[in-house]
Design an enzyme around this catalytic site. Sequence first.
Site, mmCIF file in Angstrom:
data_model
loop_
_atom_site.group_PDB
_atom_site.id
_atom_site.type_symbol
_atom_site.label_atom_id
_atom_site.label_comp_id
_atom_site.label_asym_id
_atom_site.label_seq_id
_atom_site.Cartn_x
_atom_site.Cartn_y
_atom_site.Cartn_z
ATOM 1 C CG HIS A 16 -26.798 33.975 -40.602
ATOM 2 N ND1 HIS A 16 -26.697 32.700 -40.104
ATOM 3 C CD2 HIS A 16 -26.859 33.838 -41.946
ATOM 4 C CE1 HIS A 16 -26.689 31.826 -41.101
ATOM 5 N NE2 HIS A 16 -26.777 32.503 -42.217
ATOM 6 C CG ASP A 121 -25.455 31.909 -37.034
ATOM 7 O OD1 ASP A 121 -26.558 32.385 -37.320
ATOM 8 O OD2 ASP A 121 -24.708 31.356 -37.877
#
Length: 490
Positions: A16, A121
């Site tokens: 990520h 995120d």
Amino acid sequence: MEKSQLVVIPSPDISHLTSTIEFSNLLINHHHRLSITILIIAAPPDATAVSFLNSISSSIRQRLQIILLPSDHSDNSSHYQKRKSIFLESTVQLTKPRVRDAVSNLTSAPGSPRLAGFIVDMFSTAMIDVADEFGVPSMVFYTSSAASLGVLLHVHTLRERDAFDTTTSSGGGDLATEIFADPVPLSVVPSFAVEEDWKTFFWNYGRGLKRAKGIIVNSFEEFESHAIRAVSDSGIHVYPVGPILGLKADSDSDKSDVIEWLDNQPPSSVIFLCFGSRGRFDEEQVREMAYAIEKSGVRFLWSLRKPPPKEGNNNDSAEFEFEDILPKGFLERTAGIGRVIGWAPQTKILAHKATGGFVSHCGWNSVLESLYFGVPIATWPLYAEQQMNAFQLVRELKMAVEICLDYNMVYNSGGNFVSAEKIEKGIRDVMREENEIREKVKKMSEICGKALTESGSSHHHLGRLIHDITKMEAHYGVFVFGAEFMLNIG
């Protein structure tokens, strides 16, 4: 025009982190009036965040302000391995005060640009609470496919309505959804979405996604047109701005002996086997893979990680000898056609003309890289949403070969067993020269490249995203998206 400041908060996970940095760099290159600060949460069991930060080029650091926020979470590695998502969720919750303080310092600094919003995120949506405190909207950066986003939102809605029977999730059954043309087997839906043990986590996860004012997806319109349309029709503002790939970091490194070996192989002759940073198999499965590779007779490059420690053995050192786990004499017998390596420069290998196929865990970054370089995949998903990615590639889009779709490895603790015969068939199928799948992937590779150009779809959606971010205004709970209005019900 007044400069606008965005706060970007990745999840403390290396896959990520990389895509979030690339996305932030893409944003700031596209619009010089943006100022971006990335607040990175360091999760104790995974030191890769620190090493990754050290590897970021100085040119990127000049454009992006990057701040490492130490976590207040205790280092409980066993808990992390068994319940990684829950661990990340609690880590994000505990880091909220640090984020609040960091943003306060940013906004109070002399000459600081106006705070326009947060981009968080997909696993950091708890930070939307902090954005609300500052009176600015939030968007989610979703690092996986539009299809998995749509299915997870659909399951969350069903569970909100108590209209989803979780007892069928382990015993088979299908899920009807607008995201896919055909029903989706529940065996490929991520376990955290269907298992009762994960109910609280999934409730918070889905609610966080629905609170966002828009969702940025690392995909492109032509590849997932049906899924993107279906999610958009449900009322979600979707921005497909991908593929976002970490290509420059790999290309800057020195040429390795692996690439030199590939230079000496015929075009499209090598099968590449790689399963990501956590893709480890027990010794029995490794040997079965070796039998399949050898019997196929195909040239190969195999990124092999140490098997997970056996029960009661805590020695998990990264150092090990390939000979200890491979069949006796395997390396000698295959020395003329293959290489077994540890870490692999994946993008460089996929970009090489000698690479003709990819046995992959179907992590979304790997899927996008294979498409970008036109290398067909033989699917072997291991965990999380990878099963759904494999299902989409094989069944929905018919752009990959199946080795398996629901291996279901749970954080390196073992899983199902795949026979050498099945692996060999997958390797042979994906490496066939006359292959409809190969042609489809090649065409999609060309479309993928065009999507990123100034006249491409992803470039268009990126411009739309920046326009919406910079034009949003918060006033009595109503956020303005150009000419559209959305009621803030978060």
